[in-house]
Design a protein around this motif. Structure first.
Motif, mmCIF file in Angstrom:
data_model
loop_
_atom_site.group_PDB
_atom_site.id
_atom_site.type_symbol
_atom_site.label_atom_id
_atom_site.label_comp_id
_atom_site.label_asym_id
_atom_site.label_seq_id
_atom_site.Cartn_x
_atom_site.Cartn_y
_atom_site.Cartn_z
ATOM 1 N N ARG A 93 -34.236 -24.111 -25.229
ATOM 2 C CA ARG A 93 -33.129 -25.014 -25.586
ATOM 3 C C ARG A 93 -31.799 -24.447 -25.095
ATOM 4 O O ARG A 93 -30.978 -25.165 -24.534
ATOM 5 C CB ARG A 93 -33.074 -25.211 -27.097
ATOM 6 N N SER A 98 -35.492 -28.976 -23.274
ATOM 7 C CA SER A 98 -35.561 -29.843 -24.446
ATOM 8 C C SER A 98 -36.895 -29.641 -25.153
ATOM 9 O O SER A 98 -37.812 -29.026 -24.605
ATOM 10 C CB SER A 98 -35.407 -31.309 -24.034
ATOM 11 N N THR A 99 -36.995 -30.156 -26.356
ATOM 12 C CA THR A 99 -38.252 -30.103 -27.102
ATOM 13 C C THR A 99 -38.715 -31.538 -27.332
ATOM 14 O O THR A 99 -38.105 -32.273 -28.106
ATOM 15 C CB THR A 99 -38.079 -29.365 -28.443
ATOM 16 N N PRO A 100 -39.775 -31.938 -26.631
ATOM 17 C CA PRO A 100 -40.219 -33.322 -26.705
ATOM 18 C C PRO A 100 -40.830 -33.729 -28.047
ATOM 19 O O PRO A 100 -40.924 -34.905 -28.342
ATOM 20 C CB PRO A 100 -41.257 -33.449 -25.598
ATOM 21 N N PHE A 114 -41.761 -26.973 -24.943
ATOM 22 C CA PHE A 114 -40.473 -27.352 -24.386
ATOM 23 C C PHE A 114 -40.689 -28.002 -23.041
ATOM 24 O O PHE A 114 -41.744 -27.871 -22.427
ATOM 25 C CB PHE A 114 -39.552 -26.124 -24.239
ATOM 26 N N THR A 121 -43.565 -29.908 -18.863
ATOM 27 C CA THR A 121 -43.830 -29.530 -20.243
ATOM 28 C C THR A 121 -44.661 -28.255 -20.317
ATOM 29 O O THR A 121 -45.651 -28.104 -19.608
ATOM 30 C CB THR A 121 -44.576 -30.667 -20.974
#
Length: 138
Positions: A93, A98-100, A114, A121
């Motif tokens: 982050r 991002s963290t889906p 992430f 991914t």
């Protein structure tokens, strides 16, 4: 001799992608890095090859899809503890990833993941020793 794994990823901005993976604490291998590709050492036997899209395309006749909207593979790395899973996600982050989805709990397993700036991914999984011996994978 241990097998080595090279995960080849198409990227749109090589300097940004290199900086992201370095932000996770991974090392760039200069001998296999140039203006079209960067070799990222994840472990002694696992490497990510970041390839600019036109260069990546020279290795396949198939269409490259956008990893932000399409999934072709989920790469999963093991971690030594739940804390390590959370630490790597926090680094991702902070480095622009991002963290889906939220963390997941399974019997004997804890995972999170992430997406890098291109949308690739990566799953992170901690498995308790007893769980791996008993084969808890569902």
């Amino acid at each position: 001799m241990h097998k080595m794994v090279f995960i080849n990823l198409p990227v749109t901005d090589l300097p940004r992608s290199k900086a992201f993976y370095q932000g996770l604490g991974f090392e760039v291998v200069p001998a296999y890095t140039n203006d079209q590709a960067a070799c990222i050492r994840i472990s002694d036997t696992i490497f990510a090859m970041l390839l600019v899209r036109p260069f990546f395309q020279t290795f396949t006749d198939k269409t490259i899809v956008d990893p932000a909207t399409h999934v072709q593979a989920l790469s999963c790395l093991s971690c030594e503890s739940r804390a390590e899973v959370d630490e790597v996600v926090a680094k991702a982050r902070a480095a622009g990833g991002s963290t889906p989805r939220p963390p997941l709990e399974y019997p004997g397993m804890y995972g999170h993941g992430f997406a890098d700036p291109d949308g690739h991914t990566w799953e992170l999984m901690y498995m308790e020793q007893d769980a791996t011996a008993q084969g808890h994978a569902s």
